[in-house]
Scaffold this active site. Structure first.
Site, PDB file in Angstrom:
ATOM      1  N   GLY A   5       0.817  -1.205   0.000  1.00 52.55           N
ATOM      2  CA  GLY A   5       0.000   0.000   0.000  1.00 52.55           C
ATOM      3  C   GLY A   5       0.849   1.254   0.000  1.00 52.55           C
ATOM      4  N   GLY A   7       0.119   5.735   0.265  1.00 50.03           N
ATOM      5  CA  GLY A   7      -0.804   6.864   0.279  1.00 50.03           C
ATOM      6  C   GLY A   7      -0.230   8.009   1.078  1.00 50.03           C
ATOM      7  N   GLY A   8      -0.264   9.209   0.500  1.00 47.09           N
ATOM      8  CA  GLY A   8       0.235  10.370   1.216  1.00 47.09           C
ATOM      9  C   GLY A   8       1.695  10.211   1.569  1.00 47.09           C
ATOM     10  CG  PHE A   9       3.500  12.680   3.844  1.00 45.21           C
ATOM     11  CD1 PHE A   9       4.533  13.243   3.116  1.00 45.21           C
ATOM     12  CD2 PHE A   9       2.345  13.424   4.064  1.00 45.21           C
ATOM     13  CE1 PHE A   9       4.432  14.537   2.609  1.00 45.21           C
ATOM     14  CE2 PHE A   9       2.233  14.712   3.554  1.00 45.21           C
ATOM     15  CZ  PHE A   9       3.278  15.274   2.822  1.00 45.21           C
ATOM     16  CB  THR A  12       1.358  -0.254   3.979  1.00 49.42           C
ATOM     17  OG1 THR A  12       0.817   0.968   4.494  1.00 49.42           O
ATOM     18  CG2 THR A  12       1.015  -1.387   4.931  1.00 49.42           C
ATOM     19  CG  ASP A 120      -8.247   6.784   4.725  1.00 46.82           C
ATOM     20  OD1 ASP A 120      -9.149   7.112   3.914  1.00 46.82           O
ATOM     21  OD2 ASP A 120      -7.166   6.272   4.384  1.00 46.82           O
TER      22      ASP A 120
END
Length: 592
Positions: A5, A7-9, A12, A120
């Site tokens: 994964g 997302g953003g900063f 994963t 989220d």
């Protein structure tokens, strides 16, 4: 192992902790220095440590800093996120949405009670542990954008965080509140119902959601046709209100609208009434002390001198109830033993295991009589007929089998349940067999007279379906007949016990009070009292005639998995995942 994964900063990764044996899979989240300072990282760690105490939130295993990046190591949840579930299995139906809400709303309450907003919530961040969801199988993940709310936060704004399709309007403006997570949950539900992007479910011109227009024809035809589905539609509409003051303000409000709050209140009131119970734990048996020693099943011999206990350690222990000492340990199963039952004369013990077999043991000599083979999956329950001639077994292969106890041969296989069979029980006259299943039904089977030659038995059916009882919202885990055979008690993953009239199949009443799955039920010898064991760590006693709770027995520190009651003594035995067995006795109350 691999990146799963981004997302953003945050990135994963799926990882393996090779310091454990066997190696343990886990999730590592890499947070960039642009998103965190050491102080904010420490605050995030504290929040995750607290949240991870909930069984439906991944536990925080470790954290560290390296090369200016911050790392969180969390429990890996085996399962499928709801975005994948919809893609593979199609849109959810009304019952699945109702089950999802009932399962995750207490988790939302746990989060908000700690002044935390997830920010989220979306299908990707809700994982279903198994294809046949049980209570507690939906897990909320990815708290990297979670925020601890302080008083000053109400006066400030921040950049928009979360997924635009699912974020509440105020969250998109940098003003997330607790009700923002509820909005995102509502959007998640309508996506699961329609399999359509939330962007396409909102009519911008008329400023309203039009999710009903995208329901499948089959779902639309039944939607709103009964009070429960109409209530669910109204709940979803209120979750989706753009104006915060018209939306549910708290998880409590949603649970109350669903009728869950009433259940909680009943449980609290019952607990308050039972502070000084007449039943007291006088002995705790602790010999099940190994690493895999969860107590799964109990049975008390007809003369109440012997207790049999089954464990995850593959063994069955026999206890002397007078001395409270272990008489013997029966070994032979290759996997966890899940059910035990004495024959009516107490001379034979039947044991069922996840190894797909049933074993019959001679109690006096402790010798194995035979092993019954035929099930293709774990055997979860066994019951012996009142005359001791027939054994019934329920399995996760979705079948029930009847066996001749004298010869060890299979008489017949009963099919009909759509999913795994969890429990079986004979009526006191031996003419009926009840079975409970993950398919949320209980079935009553009429058992034919089984006398005659083997050839005659093969040429005629040994059973017929008498009735199918429906009403539980989740898997039915346990069944028991009253001593007079007039009442059937069932316990479920929906936290309730239901009493049914055997002759008509009509529901008599629903007993509400447990806060977690009901895994075992048993009647006292006089039929006046019903016992129930639950994953909420308690055993409850109910007055059958009035359906009121008499007392709650507390003391186990983990889920209670089994309960047995003596037919000749004022004695109750309870077994738990905490590896102990507790013996409860009725004590005289001092009324002076």
């Amino acid at each position: 192992m691999k990146q799963i994964g981004k997302g953003g900063f945050c990135k994963t990764f799926l990882a393996v902790d090779e310091g454990q044996f066997p190696p343990v899979p886990c999730v590592v989240q890499e947070l960039s220095p642009e998103s965190e300072t050491f102080k904010t990282f420490q605050q995030k760690v504290q929040r995750l440590e607290e949240l991870g105490k909930h069984p439906q939130i991944p536990a925080l295993l470790a954290y560290f800093q390296q090369n200016r990046h911050f790392y969180l190591v969390q429990e890996f949840i085996v399962g499928t996120n709801l975005a994948q579930v919809v893609e593979e299995e199609g849109a959810f139906n009304e019952t699945q949405i109702w089950q999802l809400l009932e399962d995750v709303l207490p988790v939302f309450q746990f989060i908000s009670d700690r002044n935390i907003i997830h920010r989220d919530i979306k299908p990707h961040n809700i994982i279903r542990r198994s294809p046949i969801p049980k209570k507690g199988d939906f897990v909320i993940v990815d708290f990297t954008t979670a925020k601890l709310v302080t008083e000053i936060d109400w006066l400030t704004s921040e950049t928009s965080i979360g997924s635009p399709e699912y974020a509440a309007p105020e969250q998109a403006r940098g003003k997330a509140i607790f009700a923002s997570d509820l909005y995102s949950l509502g959007v998640t539900c309508i996506y699961l119902l329609t399999q359509i992007s939330p962007f396409d479910l909102f009519d911008i011109a008329n400023d309203c959601w039009v999710w009903r227009d995208y329901l499948t024809t089959k779902v639309r035809d039944v939607w709103g046709q009964d009070s429960k589905s109409l209530r669910l539609a109204q709940i979803l509409d209120k979750l989706l209100q753009n104006a915060v003051n018209r939306r549910f303000q708290s998880t409590d409000e949603v649970m109350q609208a669903m009728g869950m709050e009433a259940k909680i209140q009943v449980a609290l009131e019952a607990h308050q009434k039972c502070e000084n119970p007449p039943w007291q734990c006088l002995h705790t048996l602790t010999e099940h002390s190994g690493r895999f020693s969860s107590v799964n099943a109990l049975a008390i011999s007809p003369d109440s001198t012997t207790l049999a206990s089954a464990s995850d350690d593959k063994n069955v222990k026999l206890w002397d109830l007078n001395t409270k000492k272990v008489l013997a340990s029966l070994s032979g199963h290759s996997q966890a033993v899940k059910s035990v039952a004495f024959s009516p004369d107490g001379q034979i013990l039947a044991t069922a295991s996840d190894d797909k077999t049933i074993k019959l043991w001679q109690v006096e000599t402790l010798e194995e009589i035979c092993t019954l083979l035929g099930h293709s999956h774990a055997v979860k329950s066994v019951a012996l007929s009142p005359d001791g001639q027939i054994l019934a077994s329920g399995s996760w292969d979705k079948t029930i089998k009847l066996w001749d106890v004298n010869t060890g041969t299979e008489i017949c296989t009963i099919t009909g349940h759509q999913l795994q069979v969890n429990s079986v029980a004979f009526s006191p006259d031996g003419k009926l067999l009840a079975s409970a299943s993950y398919d949320r039904t209980i079935r009553l089977w009429q058992i034919s007279a089984l006398a005659g030659s083997q050839t005659e038995l093969q040429n005629r059916p040994c059973y017929s379906l008498l009735a199918t009882l429906s009403g539980h919202a989740w898997a039915v885990l346990t069944v028991a007949f009253s001593p007079d055979g007039q009442i059937l008690a069932t316990g479920s993953d929906d936290n309730t016990i239901k009493l049914w009239e055997v002759n008509t199949g009509q529901l008599i009443c629903t007993l509400v009070g447990h806060s977690w799955s009901v895994v075992a039920v048993a009647f006292t010898a006089d039929g006046e009292t019903l016992l129930s064991a639950s994953c909420d760590k308690t055993v409850k006693l109910w007055r059958v005639s009035t359906a009121e709770e008499i007392v709650t027995l507390s003391g186990h520190v983990d889920s209670v998995s089994a309960v047995a009651v003596s037919k000749v003594r004022q004695l109750i035995a309870s077994g738990s995942r905490d590896k102990t067995i507790k013996l409860w006795q009725l004590v005289e109350q001092d009324n002076s």
